[in-house]
Design a protein around this motif. Structure first.
Motif, PDB file in Angstrom:
ATOM      1  N   VAL A 123       0.869  -1.177   0.000  1.00  0.00           N
ATOM      2  CA  VAL A 123       0.000   0.000   0.000  1.00  0.00           C
ATOM      3  C   VAL A 123       0.904   1.224   0.000  1.00  0.00           C
ATOM      4  N   VAL A 124       0.776   2.035  -1.033  1.00  0.00           N
ATOM      5  CA  VAL A 124       1.591   3.249  -1.099  1.00  0.00           C
ATOM      6  C   VAL A 124       0.716   4.424  -0.696  1.00  0.00           C
ATOM      7  N   VAL A 125       1.108   5.118   0.355  1.00  0.00           N
ATOM      8  CA  VAL A 125       0.363   6.317   0.751  1.00  0.00           C
ATOM      9  C   VAL A 125       1.155   7.543   0.294  1.00  0.00           C
ATOM     10  N   MET A 126       0.453   8.443  -0.402  1.00  0.00           N
ATOM     11  CA  MET A 126       1.116   9.628  -0.953  1.00  0.00           C
ATOM     12  C   MET A 126       0.813  10.824  -0.039  1.00  0.00           C
ATOM     13  N   ARG A 127       1.873  11.363   0.555  1.00  0.00           N
ATOM     14  CA  ARG A 127       1.716  12.469   1.497  1.00  0.00           C
ATOM     15  C   ARG A 127       1.804  13.805   0.760  1.00  0.00           C
ATOM     16  N   VAL A 128       0.744  14.627   0.892  1.00  0.00           N
ATOM     17  CA  VAL A 128       0.685  15.929   0.205  1.00  0.00           C
ATOM     18  C   VAL A 128      -0.037  16.892   1.138  1.00  0.00           C
ATOM     19  N   ASN A 129       0.325  18.190   1.104  1.00  0.00           N
ATOM     20  CA  ASN A 129      -0.421  19.071   2.005  1.00  0.00           C
ATOM     21  C   ASN A 129      -1.692  19.610   1.353  1.00  0.00           C
ATOM     22  N   ASP A 130      -2.711  19.862   2.194  1.00  0.00           N
ATOM     23  CA  ASP A 130      -4.053  20.171   1.685  1.00  0.00           C
ATOM     24  C   ASP A 130      -4.085  21.384   0.754  1.00  0.00           C
ATOM     25  N   ASP A 131      -3.270  22.409   1.024  1.00  0.00           N
ATOM     26  CA  ASP A 131      -3.336  23.609   0.168  1.00  0.00           C
ATOM     27  C   ASP A 131      -2.863  23.299  -1.239  1.00  0.00           C
ATOM     28  N   ALA A 132      -1.798  22.486  -1.344  1.00  0.00           N
ATOM     29  CA  ALA A 132      -1.286  22.127  -2.669  1.00  0.00           C
ATOM     30  C   ALA A 132      -2.338  21.344  -3.444  1.00  0.00           C
ATOM     31  N   LEU A 133      -3.131  20.565  -2.720  1.00  0.00           N
ATOM     32  CA  LEU A 133      -4.122  19.721  -3.392  1.00  0.00           C
ATOM     33  C   LEU A 133      -5.175  20.542  -4.106  1.00  0.00           C
ATOM     34  N   VAL A 134      -5.591  21.624  -3.453  1.00  0.00           N
ATOM     35  CA  VAL A 134      -6.630  22.447  -4.072  1.00  0.00           C
ATOM     36  C   VAL A 134      -6.094  23.017  -5.391  1.00  0.00           C
ATOM     37  N   ASP A 135      -4.847  23.488  -5.409  1.00  0.00           N
ATOM     38  CA  ASP A 135      -4.256  24.012  -6.655  1.00  0.00           C
ATOM     39  C   ASP A 135      -4.160  22.926  -7.721  1.00  0.00           C
ATOM     40  N   ARG A 136      -3.740  21.764  -7.289  1.00  0.00           N
ATOM     41  CA  ARG A 136      -3.584  20.668  -8.253  1.00  0.00           C
ATOM     42  C   ARG A 136      -4.910  20.323  -8.912  1.00  0.00           C
ATOM     43  N   ILE A 137      -5.951  20.232  -8.078  1.00  0.00           N
ATOM     44  CA  ILE A 137      -7.216  19.744  -8.627  1.00  0.00           C
ATOM     45  C   ILE A 137      -7.908  20.804  -9.467  1.00  0.00           C
ATOM     46  N   THR A 138      -7.871  22.059  -8.992  1.00  0.00           N
ATOM     47  CA  THR A 138      -8.591  23.075  -9.758  1.00  0.00           C
ATOM     48  C   THR A 138      -7.866  23.385 -11.080  1.00  0.00           C
ATOM     49  N   GLY A 139      -6.582  23.009 -11.201  1.00  0.00           N
ATOM     50  CA  GLY A 139      -5.837  23.244 -12.458  1.00  0.00           C
ATOM     51  C   GLY A 139      -5.858  22.044 -13.395  1.00  0.00           C
ATOM     52  N   ARG A 140      -6.555  21.000 -13.010  1.00  0.00           N
ATOM     53  CA  ARG A 140      -6.500  19.741 -13.776  1.00  0.00           C
ATOM     54  C   ARG A 140      -7.517  19.725 -14.925  1.00  0.00           C
ATOM     55  N   TYR A 141      -7.143  19.126 -16.036  1.00  0.00           N
ATOM     56  CA  TYR A 141      -8.091  18.865 -17.130  1.00  0.00           C
ATOM     57  C   TYR A 141      -7.634  17.629 -17.898  1.00  0.00           C
ATOM     58  N   THR A 142      -8.524  17.077 -18.706  1.00  0.00           N
ATOM     59  CA  THR A 142      -8.170  15.855 -19.453  1.00  0.00           C
ATOM     60  C   THR A 142      -8.573  16.000 -20.912  1.00  0.00           C
ATOM     61  N   CYS A 143      -7.934  15.214 -21.758  1.00  0.00           N
ATOM     62  CA  CYS A 143      -8.304  15.173 -23.167  1.00  0.00           C
ATOM     63  C   CYS A 143      -9.694  14.542 -23.269  1.00  0.00           C
ATOM     64  N   ALA A 144     -10.620  15.214 -23.962  1.00  0.00           N
ATOM     65  CA  ALA A 144     -11.989  14.698 -24.044  1.00  0.00           C
ATOM     66  C   ALA A 144     -12.042  13.434 -24.886  1.00  0.00           C
ATOM     67  N   ARG A 145     -11.042  13.205 -25.758  1.00  0.00           N
ATOM     68  CA  ARG A 145     -11.087  12.021 -26.621  1.00  0.00           C
ATOM     69  C   ARG A 145     -10.464  10.787 -25.944  1.00  0.00           C
ATOM     70  N   CYS A 146      -9.235  10.929 -25.398  1.00  0.00           N
ATOM     71  CA  CYS A 146      -8.558   9.725 -24.887  1.00  0.00           C
ATOM     72  C   CYS A 146      -8.400   9.724 -23.366  1.00  0.00           C
ATOM     73  N   GLY A 147      -8.740  10.831 -22.697  1.00  0.00           N
ATOM     74  CA  GLY A 147      -8.685  10.846 -21.234  1.00  0.00           C
ATOM     75  C   GLY A 147      -7.314  11.164 -20.644  1.00  0.00           C
ATOM     76  N   GLU A 148      -6.320  11.431 -21.500  1.00  0.00           N
ATOM     77  CA  GLU A 148      -4.986  11.770 -20.965  1.00  0.00           C
ATOM     78  C   GLU A 148      -5.112  12.985 -20.034  1.00  0.00           C
ATOM     79  N   GLY A 149      -4.421  12.899 -18.876  1.00  0.00           N
ATOM     80  CA  GLY A 149      -4.559  13.964 -17.878  1.00  0.00           C
ATOM     81  C   GLY A 149      -3.500  15.059 -18.030  1.00  0.00           C
ATOM     82  N   TYR A 150      -3.909  16.306 -17.796  1.00  0.00           N
ATOM     83  CA  TYR A 150      -2.984  17.454 -17.849  1.00  0.00           C
ATOM     84  C   TYR A 150      -3.227  18.370 -16.657  1.00  0.00           C
ATOM     85  N   HIS A 151      -2.317  19.316 -16.491  1.00  0.00           N
ATOM     86  CA  HIS A 151      -2.485  20.342 -15.454  1.00  0.00           C
ATOM     87  C   HIS A 151      -1.982  21.672 -16.012  1.00  0.00           C
ATOM     88  N   GLU A 152      -2.731  22.750 -15.703  1.00  0.00           N
ATOM     89  CA  GLU A 152      -2.386  24.069 -16.262  1.00  0.00           C
ATOM     90  C   GLU A 152      -0.931  24.460 -16.000  1.00  0.00           C
TER      91      GLU A 152
END
Ligand code: AP5
Length: 216
Positions: A110-139
């Motif tokens: 089991v791998v637990v990934m440690r990240v702080n909560d403030d960084a998470l909000v930036d990561r998630i709100t900047g995330r998007y994916t290709c509508a055709r193949c689902g590849e993930g990107y970040h602004e």
């Protein structure tokens, strides 16, 4: 090897699961992806799960355990499964232990990934994916090589998840701390837990996971 990736929303579970799937020939099972597919298909499960996901709460255990049981039954798993986003509660972890035991298997690491909560909000709100193949990107952290064109399939349409709005991310984080964090103890007691620094750059996280798994 059956591997669980544990961590808060935006920790990079999906990103690392995809990389591990390619490198180690494991089968990736993501309950988030399965539930989003059910919502998109308009199935009964999708109707039950959609509103809950948009509020950032956890879908009932019975529904997600059923989903995973079905997949584990129909797929031989090759070299093993990578579980991304499952289990998320103690009841789910116990159900997973039983499911695998029925196949003469177990959770190996089991791998637990440690990240702080403030960084998470930036990561998630900047995330998007290709509508055709689902590849993930970040602004900021992972942009396509040619702006506006997917590296993987050449698609030019991109999409964002409805639960990636800041207020929903905060509620997903609350659910993580209250319901999922206790799994750290659960797996520590089974001596299966590997902790990695999820704040490092994507390639460095990948290397740290590899080192942890090679030592498992
Ligand atoms: P789910 O789809 O599982 O979402 P989540 O756990 O909230 O996780 P995310 O997919 O948002 O983040 P991630 O850790 O995969 O990060 P990612 O790699 O994308 O679940 C959604 C909903 O479904 C839940 O809220 C719940 O309602 C329901 N659900 C699902 N499973 C359930 C279950 N078992 N029980 C009950 N309900 C369930 O990375 C995020 C961004 O950061 C990306 O843009 C990425 O490019 C970037 N990034 C990744 N790594 C790094 C890095 N090291 N440095 C900088 N940027 C990075």
């Amino acid at each position: 090897m059956n591997l669980v990736l544990l961590g808060p929303p935006g920790a990079g579970k999906g990103t690392q699961a995809k990389l591990l799937e390619d490198r180690r020939s494991l089968v990736k099972l993501s309950t988030g992806d399965m539930l989003r597919a059910a919502v998109a298909a308009g199935s009964e499960l999708g109707r039950q799960a959609g509103d809950i996901m948009e509020r950032g709460e956890l879908v009932p255990d019975a529904l997600v355990i059923g989903l995973i049981a079905e997949r584990v039954d129909e797929d031989d798993g090759g070299n093993g499964f990578i579980l991304d986003g499952f289990p998320r509660t103690i009841a789910q972890a116990e159900a997973l232990d039983r499911l695998l035991a029925d196949r003469g298997q177990k959770v190996d690491a089991v791998v637990v990934m440690r990240v702080n909560d403030d960084a998470l909000v930036d990561r998630i709100t900047g995330r998007y994916t290709c509508a055709r193949c689902g590849e993930g990107y970040h602004e900021a952290f992972k942009t396509p090589k040619v702006p506006g064109v997917c590296d993987r399939c050449g698609g030019t349409e991109f999409a964002r998840r409805p639960d990636d709005k800041e207020e929903v991310v905060r509620s997903r984080l609350k659910a993580y701390h209250a319901q999922t964090e206790p799994l750290i103890d659960y797996y520590e007691r089974q001596e299966k837990l590997k902790s990695v620094d999820g704040m490092a750059e994507i390639g460095a996280v990948q290397e740290e996971i590899d080192r942890a798994l090679d030592a498992a």
